[in-house]
Motif scaffolding. Sequence first.
Motif, PDB file in Angstrom:
ATOM      1  N   ALA A 145       0.825  -1.205   0.000  1.00 32.67           N
ATOM      2  CA  ALA A 145       0.000   0.000   0.000  1.00 32.67           C
ATOM      3  C   ALA A 145       0.860   1.257   0.000  1.00 32.67           C
ATOM      4  N   ALA A 146       0.307   2.310  -0.586  1.00 29.54           N
ATOM      5  CA  ALA A 146       0.984   3.608  -0.633  1.00 29.54           C
ATOM      6  C   ALA A 146       1.339   4.088   0.772  1.00 29.54           C
ATOM      7  N   GLU A 147       0.458   3.874   1.717  1.00 27.32           N
ATOM      8  CA  GLU A 147       0.698   4.304   3.098  1.00 27.32           C
ATOM      9  C   GLU A 147       1.992   3.706   3.654  1.00 27.32           C
TER      10      GLU A 147
ATOM     11  N   CYS B  61      -2.038   2.976  -4.499  1.00 29.29           N
ATOM     12  CA  CYS B  61      -2.880   3.922  -3.769  1.00 29.29           C
ATOM     13  C   CYS B  61      -4.274   3.322  -3.592  1.00 29.29           C
TER      14      CYS B  61
ATOM     15  N   SER C 276      -8.307   7.104  -5.444  1.00 32.24           N
ATOM     16  CA  SER C 276      -7.216   8.081  -5.438  1.00 32.24           C
ATOM     17  C   SER C 276      -6.949   8.527  -6.873  1.00 32.24           C
TER      18      SER C 276
ATOM     19  N   TYR D 145      -4.133   8.828  -8.036  1.00 32.95           N
ATOM     20  CA  TYR D 145      -2.864   8.212  -8.390  1.00 32.95           C
ATOM     21  C   TYR D 145      -2.947   6.705  -8.235  1.00 32.95           C
TER      22      TYR D 145
ATOM     23  N   TYR E 264      -0.103   4.734  -7.966  1.00 34.63           N
ATOM     24  CA  TYR E 264       0.978   4.313  -7.071  1.00 34.63           C
ATOM     25  C   TYR E 264       1.617   5.520  -6.415  1.00 34.63           C
ATOM     26  N   GLU E 265       2.099   5.320  -5.201  1.00 33.10           N
ATOM     27  CA  GLU E 265       2.978   6.277  -4.530  1.00 33.10           C
ATOM     28  C   GLU E 265       4.375   5.685  -4.619  1.00 33.10           C
TER      29      GLU E 265
ATOM     30  N   THR F 217       6.016  13.239  -2.035  1.00 36.99           N
ATOM     31  CA  THR F 217       5.065  13.622  -0.994  1.00 36.99           C
ATOM     32  C   THR F 217       5.752  13.856   0.348  1.00 36.99           C
TER      33      THR F 217
ATOM     34  N   ARG G   7       4.268  14.388  -9.859  1.00 35.76           N
ATOM     35  CA  ARG G   7       3.278  13.540 -10.516  1.00 35.76           C
ATOM     36  C   ARG G   7       3.843  13.102 -11.855  1.00 35.76           C
TER      37      ARG G   7
END
Length: 163
Positions: free
Chosen positions: A59-61, A81, A85, A87, A89-90, A130, A137
């Motif tokens: 997960a992005a988190e 993500c 979202s 996006y 992917y983070e 971020t 982006r």
Amino acid sequence: MRRTADGLAFAAPELVRSGPVEEELAERLAETLRIGRERMLAVEWADNGPGWVVVLLAAAEEVLELRPGAIEHMVGVAGPCPEGSPYAYEVRVFAPDVEDPVTGSLHASLAQFLLRTGRAKAPYTAGQGTVLGRAGRVRITADERDVWVGGSVVTCVSGQVAL
């Protein structure tokens, strides 16, 4: 290079090395990233020149929470993500002594990995920077021949070097 509605895009270069990394390296990366090896869903070479290793988390988190130790390799970490979202992917990029806010070469090789393994479908947008307070982006598109990496930039500093 080609112009898009959002700026410029470049065709991803061919990978010079791909496939799973050696388990010993995966374990060292887990230790460096300060996560358990079991949290790494994939650890692959995605090297288009700089020596990139891609680490996929769930997960992005999880990507945003990383607080790595000293990095010895060129490492890109990505996590999907949540649904809804803007996006897909983070992404974070760690290299010796630096975390980069936006890294086109990593996104090129990461996109090739994600598309090849069916983990993503083009077009998609990934976020990066971020944690650094940047809103990077990167837009990924693909055609029948190439994966394209693009986006726009904001100039933060400009100047000249006097010799």
